[in-house]
Write an enzyme that holds these catalytic residues in place. Structure first.
Site, PDB file in Angstrom:
ATOM      1  N   LYS A  43       0.811  -1.226   0.000  1.00 52.92           N
ATOM      2  CA  LYS A  43       0.000   0.000   0.000  1.00 52.92           C
ATOM      3  C   LYS A  43       0.838   1.266   0.000  1.00 52.92           C
ATOM      4  O   LYS A  43       0.533   2.219  -0.705  1.00 52.92           O
ATOM      5  CB  LYS A  43      -0.929   0.041   1.227  1.00 52.92           C
ATOM      6  CG  LYS A  43      -2.116  -0.860   1.199  1.00 52.92           C
ATOM      7  CD  LYS A  43      -3.141  -0.468   2.245  1.00 52.92           C
ATOM      8  CE  LYS A  43      -2.555  -0.182   3.604  1.00 52.92           C
ATOM      9  NZ  LYS A  43      -1.840  -1.329   4.190  1.00 52.92           N
ATOM     10  N   LYS A  48      -1.644   9.916   5.941  1.00 55.68           N
ATOM     11  CA  LYS A  48      -1.917   8.649   6.626  1.00 55.68           C
ATOM     12  C   LYS A  48      -2.534   9.013   7.965  1.00 55.68           C
ATOM     13  O   LYS A  48      -1.841   9.365   8.919  1.00 55.68           O
ATOM     14  CB  LYS A  48      -0.621   7.882   6.828  1.00 55.68           C
ATOM     15  CG  LYS A  48      -0.756   6.640   7.707  1.00 55.68           C
ATOM     16  CD  LYS A  48      -0.732   5.377   6.890  1.00 55.68           C
ATOM     17  CE  LYS A  48      -0.729   4.151   7.788  1.00 55.68           C
ATOM     18  NZ  LYS A  48      -0.601   2.916   7.037  1.00 55.68           N
ATOM     19  N   GLU A  65      -3.880   7.071   2.887  1.00 55.20           N
ATOM     20  CA  GLU A  65      -3.506   5.673   3.041  1.00 55.20           C
ATOM     21  C   GLU A  65      -4.122   5.086   4.306  1.00 55.20           C
ATOM     22  O   GLU A  65      -3.969   5.628   5.401  1.00 55.20           O
ATOM     23  CB  GLU A  65      -1.989   5.516   3.101  1.00 55.20           C
ATOM     24  CG  GLU A  65      -1.566   4.053   3.206  1.00 55.20           C
ATOM     25  CD  GLU A  65      -0.070   3.851   3.321  1.00 55.20           C
ATOM     26  OE1 GLU A  65       0.347   2.713   3.601  1.00 55.20           O
ATOM     27  OE2 GLU A  65       0.684   4.837   3.158  1.00 55.20           O
TER      28      GLU A  65
END
Length: 230
Positions: A15, A32, A105
């Site tokens: 990822k 993130k 993410e």
């Protein structure tokens, strides 16, 4: 609709590298929201080291948890609770200009719990994001891939397509066909992962990403953010 959420069919499927390549391809911002595990460095630090265009910004995490575990468990061990509504508020605050993209993410896959009641897929819906699924070939990956695709489709969450990572396998063509979701690209195994490698992979993704974004733009019609979290 300027948010792209990078999810995986599981943990360790590539990822972060895929997020770096998408960020580079779109000259997007990167975020993130929940980082679980700090001792070996963070995904934000990794992406920042791999993205080399002059426009991308890597934003600080909403939650930084030391234990490399499921976010709800890592947070519990530190005596805190992850608040998805706060993540949405922070996303609204850091959202880049309208013409730019924010690549978000996730941690693990769709049903990774963020707290006792909310899963990653609930956060995706609340963020009003399109999804890119990252997959890698291993025993059981067809099942994990198709389950991920099916859950997103049944949840009416727009999916841009697949990015596969690692060694190529005939399973990829089957997964694309069975899921009826487009192939965006394949990030190969490499002995050296650096900014030059990411730039090269980003160039390979630009066309397919642009086409998928154009096709999905008219299909997104989620209800207001405040109604999306359990």
């Amino acid at each position: 609709m300027k948010r792209i959420f990078i999810t995986g069919i599981g943990t360790g499927v590539g990822k972060t590298l895929a997020a770096a390549c998408v960020t580079e391809a779109l000259k997007a911002h990167y975020w993130k929201p929940v980082q679980a595990g700090l001792d070996e460095g963070t995904d934000t630090e990794t992406v920042k080291s791999l993205v080399s265009n002059a426009f991308s910004v890597c934003h600080p995490e909403a939650y930084r948890l030391r234990e490399p575990a499921s976010p709800h468990l890592a947070a519990r061990m530190e005596g805190i609770t992850i608040d998805p509504a706060e993540i949405v508020l922070q996303a609204d605050a850091i959202q880049p200009p309208e013409e730019d993209y924010l690549v978000i993410e996730g941690a693990g896959g769709l049903l990774v719990p963020l707290n006792e009641d909310v899963f990653t897929i609930d956060l995706i819906r609340a963020l009003r994001a399109q999804v890119i699924i990252v997959a890698q070939n291993y025993l059981g990956s067809i099942n994990h891939s198709l389950l991920t695709a099916r859950v997103l489709q049944h949840s009416h969450i727009p999916v841009l397509g697949w990015i596969f990572s690692g060694a190529e396998h005939t399973n990829e063509a089957d997964i694309v066909r069975w899921s009826e979701l487009p192939l965006l690209g394949h990030i190969p195994t490499a002995s050296k992962i650096d900014a030059a490698f990411v730039r090269h992979q980003a160039l390979r993704l630009v066309g397919s990403l642009g086409e998928a974004l154009d096709q999905n733009m008219s299909r997104y019609s989620n209800p207001p953010l405040s109604r999306q979290l359990p």
